[in-house]
Design a protein around this motif. Structure first.
Motif, short mmCIF file in Angstrom:
data_model
loop_
_atom_site.label_atom_id
_atom_site.label_comp_id
_atom_site.label_asym_id
_atom_site.label_seq_id
_atom_site.Cartn_x
_atom_site.Cartn_y
_atom_site.Cartn_z
N HIS A 504 0.84 -1.08 0.01
CA HIS A 504 0.03 0.05 0.02
C HIS A 504 0.74 1.39 0.02
CE1 HIS A 504 -3.39 -2.80 1.04
NE2 HIS A 504 -2.52 -3.25 2.04
N VAL A 505 2.03 0.99 0.55
CA VAL A 505 2.85 2.48 0.63
C VAL A 505 4.13 2.40 0.20
CG1 VAL A 505 1.89 2.75 2.77
CG2 VAL A 505 3.97 1.60 2.77
N LYS A 506 4.35 1.25 -1.14
CA LYS A 506 5.46 1.17 -1.50
C LYS A 506 5.87 2.48 -2.56
CE LYS A 506 3.99 -1.44 -5.65
NZ LYS A 506 3.77 -2.73 -6.20
N SER A 507 5.12 3.18 -3.18
CA SER A 507 5.56 4.41 -3.64
C SER A 507 5.94 5.48 -2.85
CB SER A 507 4.31 5.13 -4.60
OG SER A 507 3.33 5.03 -3.66
N VAL A 508 5.56 5.59 -1.71
CA VAL A 508 6.06 6.48 -0.66
C VAL A 508 7.50 6.16 -0.41
CG1 VAL A 508 5.92 7.81 1.64
CG2 VAL A 508 3.73 6.99 0.19
N ILE A 509 7.68 4.71 -0.13
CA ILE A 509 9.00 4.30 0.21
C ILE A 509 9.98 4.24 -0.80
CG2 ILE A 509 10.21 2.34 1.06
CD1 ILE A 509 8.26 3.34 3.08
N TYR A 510 9.61 4.23 -1.94
CA TYR A 510 10.51 4.36 -2.92
C TYR A 510 10.74 5.77 -3.21
CZ TYR A 510 8.89 -0.33 -4.93
OH TYR A 510 8.84 -1.85 -4.84
N ASP A 511 10.06 6.72 -3.18
CA ASP A 511 10.27 8.18 -3.07
C ASP A 511 11.16 8.63 -2.05
OD1 ASP A 511 8.69 8.48 -5.44
OD2 ASP A 511 6.96 9.21 -4.18
N LEU A 512 11.05 7.92 -0.78
CA LEU A 512 11.95 7.87 0.23
C LEU A 512 13.43 7.69 -0.15
CD1 LEU A 512 9.99 7.23 3.68
CD2 LEU A 512 11.15 9.44 2.82
N MET A 513 13.41 6.50 -0.59
CA MET A 513 14.85 5.86 -0.99
C MET A 513 15.72 6.74 -2.02
SD MET A 513 14.39 1.83 -0.74
CE MET A 513 13.93 0.79 0.91
N SER A 514 14.61 7.25 -3.10
CA SER A 514 15.18 7.94 -4.13
C SER A 514 15.76 9.54 -3.42
CB SER A 514 14.12 8.22 -5.04
OG SER A 514 13.68 7.08 -5.75
N SER A 515 14.84 10.00 -2.67
CA SER A 515 15.26 11.37 -2.07
C SER A 515 16.46 11.13 -1.26
CB SER A 515 14.13 11.80 -1.11
OG SER A 515 14.12 10.87 0.03
N HIS A 516 16.88 9.97 -0.60
CA HIS A 516 18.04 9.88 0.05
C HIS A 516 19.37 9.26 -0.89
CE1 HIS A 516 16.94 10.31 4.34
NE2 HIS A 516 15.79 9.98 3.90
N GLY A 517 18.90 8.93 -2.05
CA GLY A 517 20.08 8.56 -3.03
C GLY A 517 20.54 7.24 -2.68
N ASP A 518 19.70 6.42 -2.10
CA ASP A 518 19.94 5.03 -1.77
C ASP A 518 19.34 3.92 -2.67
OD1 ASP A 518 20.68 2.82 -0.32
OD2 ASP A 518 19.92 3.52 1.55
#
Length: 911
Positions: A504-518
């Motif tokens: 349900h929240v993978k898009s948010v998690i993906y955005d978080l990881m992208s914002s951290h450059g991880d």
């Protein structure tokens, strides 16, 4: 009736009760009772009125003995309540007079002296707690005022003449003959331990003292006291095993936990020994020692001459004070029945029994204040509010001590505000502890708490990413701490609740990881979620194109090839085409055309595209015209030799070729341009093929421009106007040079103007016709305004044939007339669902609204009643049911036969 003195005593007792030990505390639980309100200690006066003043008392096994004799120095009752020893002073005052010890059995009326105690003043008796005989006491110990200890008649020397004030002994284990003995004088507490010899299956305790006769007198506890008395008490559990002891001395009560097994490592038979000071009254520095006391599991009842004070053994607080009035005389003794576990208070004239109810009720609070949290929880009696308060206090203490992660684990079990706890750790920058707290809270949630789970998963992911990002920025990516956090993060992502929530929240998690450059964790997460689309996207984001192609080939998901081929073809065309060829018939070449069209920027890309198209045409016999048209276009633009070979293979049979003969992929402009190079007629035929007029017009204009600008041939230009009606003279005039005069175009221009003039005349005629129609409609409307109709008293409803004027009715211009209710019933079945519902709503409002509400003025300036009636009329009387549109539509339907018959009958009557 209760006497005035008794009422005074009860009031005095109530006034002296102490405040509850538990202060109001705040918990996450609301309105939950933390304690039992029943008084912990209460007394009851017994119905007993002795004839003389009571001087001594003893109690055991529900048997109470009292003695008013002034010569008596003490009475001693065994635990069974069968054997009573009475110690007397010397009967006469002569020099050689001796004290006396007398034995009395419960079932006997005649006492007998104990000869073996002659010449000794017995001051205490140690009873055998294991004795079960009603006929014998078993081996007992006698303490004397000269400091001697006697087993029955056996004398034991002592080094002093201090009177024995207390004796208690007990077998350490029921399967052994090892005993321990406690003996007290006024200032000393002695401990003895050893094996007793057995004679006639009865233990003899003399042998225990033998080993101490040759030892220095050091194994004792000494407390300086000026009192002429002291007292020793044991507390036994229900199995008669001693658990605690207390020794009354002048400074206080020396209290400890009994642990005979600890003697193996030390010389003491007890642990945690401490001196409990006597409670002082307000304004006083010290309190005199009590005269006697008894021991319960958690309290000591201290007896004074006029009151009983009850003190907690754990925190030394006064929990209860019971004042005795002069009515009942002075208190003489307080004793505890070991068998029945009751407590008795004896005055000069009365006997009272104390009832103990749940004395452990406040232990959780006491142990909590002493920071003994495990013990505190044991005495909570599963009260969740108390447990929560203990956990909160323990968590706060651990936080203060710097044990943050342990504190977080305890906080997670409490009802403490989630925001408060989180801020506590955040303000102190304890991120690891905060993660522990959030993890524990996550474990406690149920699958129905989807919103809370999502919030915790997102927040914890952010915390892990922030920690990892900080370590990467400071060059600690290879440190042990980084690897540990990374490992914990991977375990967190595999948590079942996290995995379920991730959908349900993978898009948010993906955005978080992208914002951290991880990128590393982003790819791992997409693999965990089997979200291969994002995996490929991340490989492309990392410019790992070959890895993306390798993953695409391992998956059986053609749609991913269609999605990512444009990017991969742009970056690695040769490897991309190899991957496409390897897929063979699993991919549709036509769906790849957009990807090919977007990247044909240079010869390398074009040659690779041609290679794929040739492979599919040759090996899989692809006949899709779009593929052949595109391949033919690439040949024409980039490879003339291959074009000729392709055309040769396709042959001359129009029905057999796979490409579109008229145009390639809808490129009409290019088709016309190429056709003009071959033949003008071919170009005209191509221009006539598009489906839209505008496309045809543009193609014909291209042909006209090509022809006119080439030779300025006026006749040929005029022929275009005849062949394509979509082109006008004004469209081709710009194609002629400036030297051409207008005389050359006189005839077509005039013809064009004549056509415009004809169109204008036609428009005028249409306008005049529309004006006449509008005038007719206006006149009809005006005539309807002035039109009237006469209703005769003999007129009847066209539906029910009952006189029309008897009920409200409708009269239509066609002269049909209906009662309002008849028309409503007739119209209702033929209404649409929406209009039928609206009719019911309006009728219901009109019937149920009050007169005041119906007379309320609306925004239209009419009362609500009129508005509702008008809306009902618009639905019911929209048209005549006999000659309206509905009748015309259903005139040929069998279901309308009855209506048609009524219409004919109505027309007949009117005629």
């Amino acid at each position: 009736m209760t006497s005035i003195l008794d009422q005074y005593e009860q009031a005095s007792q109530s006034s002296q009760r102490m405040k509850p030990a538990v202060e109001p505390m705040v918990s996450g639980y609301i309105n939950m009772q933390l304690e039992d309100n029943t008084p912990m200690f209460s007394k009851q006066r017994m119905k007993f009125n002795p004839s003389d003043l009571i001087t001594h008392a003893a109690v055991s096994n529900d048997y109470l003995f009292v003695q008013p004799s002034s010569k008596l120095t003490g009475i001693y009752l065994d635990p069974l309540g069968f054997h009573l020893l009475m110690a007397f002073t010397a009967r006469t005052k002569v020099i050689d007079a001796s004290p006396e010890l007398v034995y009395l059995h419960r079932r006997s009326v005649k006492p007998k002296p104990v000869s073996k105690s002659r010449n000794y003043e017995v001051t205490e008796v140690g009873w055998n707690m294991e004795n079960s005989s009603e006929m014998t006491t078993g081996p007992i110990l006698l303490g004397t005022s000269q400091g001697h200890i006697l087993e029955t008649e056996i004398e034991c020397d002592s080094s002093g003449d201090m009177p024995i004030t207390g004796i208690q002994f007990h077998r350490i284990h029921s399967t052994t003959n090892k005993y321990f003995i406690f003996v007290t004088t006024r200032t000393r507490l002695y401990q003895f331990i050893g094996h007793a010899t057995t004679t006639d299956e009865k233990p003899s305790l003399q042998s225990i003292f033998y080993s101490y006769l040759t030892m220095p007198e050091t194994g004792f506890q000494e407390i300086i006291s000026t009192l002429k008395y002291s007292k020793l008490q044991f507390f036994f559990d229900k199995s008669y095993n001693p658990k605690t002891f207390a020794w009354l001395t002048e400074p206080g009560i020396f209290f400890g936990q009994l642990d005979p097994t600890s003697q193996q490592n030390s010389n003491s038979l007890f642990t945690h020994g401490e001196l409990i000071n006597y409670p002082t009254a307000s304004g006083e520095e010290s309190e005199p020692a009590p005269l006697s006391f008894v021991l319960t599991e958690f309290h000591a009842l201290l007896m004074y001459s006029d009151r009983v004070k009850i003190v907690s053994l754990l925190n030394q607080e006064l929990v209860f004070e019971d004042i005795y009035t002069e009515t009942h005389g002075k208190l003489k003794n307080i004793v505890r029945d070991t068998s029945k576990r009751t407590i008795w208070a004896i005055t000069d004239k009365s006997v009272f029994r104390y009832k103990v109810v749940k004395e452990e009720r406040n232990l959780w609070k006491i142990y909590s204040d002493k920071e003994q949290f495990d013990l505190a929880k044991q005495y909570c009696q599963n009260n969740p509010a108390c447990i929560d308060l203990i956990n909160v206090k323990q968590a706060e203490l651990l936080f203060t001590k710097g044990e943050y992660e342990k504190s977080a684990e305890i906080y997670a079990e409490t009802k403490k505000s989630f925001e408060t706890v989180c801020l506590k750790f955040l303000e102190d920058e304890r991120i690891d502890a905060l993660k522990v707290y959030l993890s524990k809270r996550l474990d406690a949630l149920t699958d129905d708490d989807k919103s809370l789970i999502s919030m915790l998963v997102i927040w914890m992911t952010e915390l892990y990413l922030s920690q990892l990002g900080l370590l990467r920025r400071t060059g600690q990516e290879d440190s042990q701490k980084y690897h540990q956090i990374q490992s914990d993060f991977e375990v967190f992502l595999l948590h079942p609740k996290v995995s379920n929530c991730m959908q349900h929240v993978k898009s948010v998690i993906y955005d978080l990881m992208s914002s951290h450059g991880d990128k590393q964790n982003l790819i791992k997460l997409t693999f965990i979620n089997e979200d291969y689309e994002n995996v490929v996207a991340q490989y492309i984001y990392k410019k790992s194109y070959l890895e993306a192609l390798k993953l695409l080939q391992s998956l059986k998901r053609p749609e991913l090839f269609y999605q990512f081929t444009p990017v991969l073809m742009e970056e690695v065309p040769k490897q991309s085409i190899n991957a496409l060829i390897a897929q063979g018939a699993r991919l549709s070449p036509s769906k790849l055309l957009p990807a090919f069209l977007s990247c044909e920027s240079d010869e390398e890309h074009v040659s690779e595209i041609i290679r794929y198209l040739e492979f599919m045409v040759q090996h899989f016999n692809v006949k899709d015209k779009a593929i052949h048209n595109y391949l033919l276009t690439l040949y024409a633009e980039h490879d003339q030799e291959s074009l000729m070979r392709y055309l040769t293979r396709q042959g001359q049979d129009v029905m057999m070729v796979n490409y579109d003969l008229s145009a390639l992929l809808g490129l009409w402009d290019s088709a016309v341009e190429l056709a003009l190079q071959v033949d003008l007629g071919l170009a005209k035929s191509v221009a006539s093929q598009p489906d839209t007029d505008e496309t045809q017009r543009q193609l014909w204009l291209s042909i006209a421009e090509h022809v006119i600008t080439k030779n300025q041939d006026l006749k040929e230009a005029m022929s275009f106007l005849q062949e394509c009606p979509l082109i006008k003279i004004e469209d081709i005039l710009p194609f002629f040079s400036d030297v051409v005069t207008i005389d050359h175009f006189r005839e077509p221009i005039c013809q064009s103007l004549q056509e415009y003039n004809n169109q204008i005349e036609e428009m005028k005629a249409e306008i005049e016709e529309a004006t006449r129609s509008a005038e007719y409609v206006r006149s009809e409307i005006q005539s309807f305004r002035n039109r009237s109709a006469l209703v005769s008293v003999t007129d009847a409803c066209c539906l029910c044939d009952i006189t029309l004027l008897m009920r409200p009715f409708y009269l239509f211009p066609c002269s049909h007339r209906f009662h309002a209710d008849c028309l409503a019933s007739e119209v209702a079945p033929i209404l649409s669902v929406a209009r039928h519902k609206k009719l019911k709503d309006k009728q219901s409002q009109l019937a149920h609204l009050s007169a005041i509400e119906l007379n309320t003025m609306t925004s239209s300036g009419l009362p609500l009643r009129e508005v509702l009636r008008n809306e009902i009329d618009d639905i019911i009387a929209a048209e005549c049911v006999f000659c309206g549109e509905h009748m015309i539509e259903c005139i040929d339907r069998p279901s309308c036969g009855n209506v048609n018959q009524r219409v004919l009958m109505s027309l007949t009557r009117n005629t």
